[in-house]
Design an enzyme around this catalytic site. Structure first.
Site: not given
Length: 145
Positions: A78-80
Site C-alpha cells: 500500500q504505497f499510500t
C-alpha cells in the site's frame, strides 16, 4: 518503511473478483515502502510484525505475538502509507519508493517471513485490490522503522 497491522479474525484480498490471498486468525499488514528503505529496514519491520504483542493471553492482556499464537499473516502492498498529508488537501507521494524498489522490498519481506516459518498470504503488487477483513477488537497499530 511503514506497516499498518490489524488484528483480524479473518481477511482476504480479491483482484478482478478472484481471491488472491486469504487468512484466518492473525494479522493483516498494509506495507508502505519509502525511498530510503532497504533490506535492513525490511528485516526490522518483519521482526516487529512477527513479535509485536497484540493477541490476548489467558488473562485477556495483549501479551502474545503472531508467532506465539501461530497466526497467519496477510501482506498487502500500500504505497499510500508513504503519503505526506501535512499540507494542503491533496497527498504528496514524493517520499514513496519507485514501483521497482517497492516491489523488490515487498517480495523480500514476504520471502523472509516464510523463511521464519510464518504462514503468509499476499495481495497482488500494484493491482486494484479489494480487501475484506474482520478487525478483531478493533486492534490496529502503525509500525515504523
Amino acid at each position: 518503511m511503514q506497516g499498518l497491522i490489524q488484528r483480524v479474525k479473518h481477511a482476504k484480498v480479491e483482484v478482478d473478483g478472484q481471491v488472491v490471498g486469504q487468512i484466518e486468525q492473525g494479522l493483516l499488514l498494509l506495507l508502505g515502502v519509502e525511498k530510503h528503505d532497504d533490506q535492513q529496514s525490511t528485516d526490522k519491520l518483519l521482526h516487529k510484525v512477527s513479535n509485536y504483542r497484540v493477541f490476548s493471553d489467558e488473562n485477556d492482556k495483549m501479551n502474545l505475538s503472531l508467532q506465539d499464537i501461530q497466526g497467519e499473516l496477510l501482506v498487502v502492498s500500500q504505497f499510500t502509507l508513504a503519503a505526506d498529508t501535512k499540507k494542503g488537501m491533496r497527498p504528496s507521494f514524493s517520499s514513496a519508493a519507485t514501483p521497482a524498489q517497492a516491489n523488490q522490498l515487498y517480495e523480500y519481506f514476504v520471502s523472509q517471513a516464510r523463511v521464519m516459518g510464518l504462514s503468509v498470504a499476499t495481495g497482488q503488487f500494484a493491482a486494484d485490490m479489494q480487501v475484506s477483513l474482520c478487525n478483531d477488537g478493533p486492534v490496529t497499530f502503525n509500525l515504523t522503522v
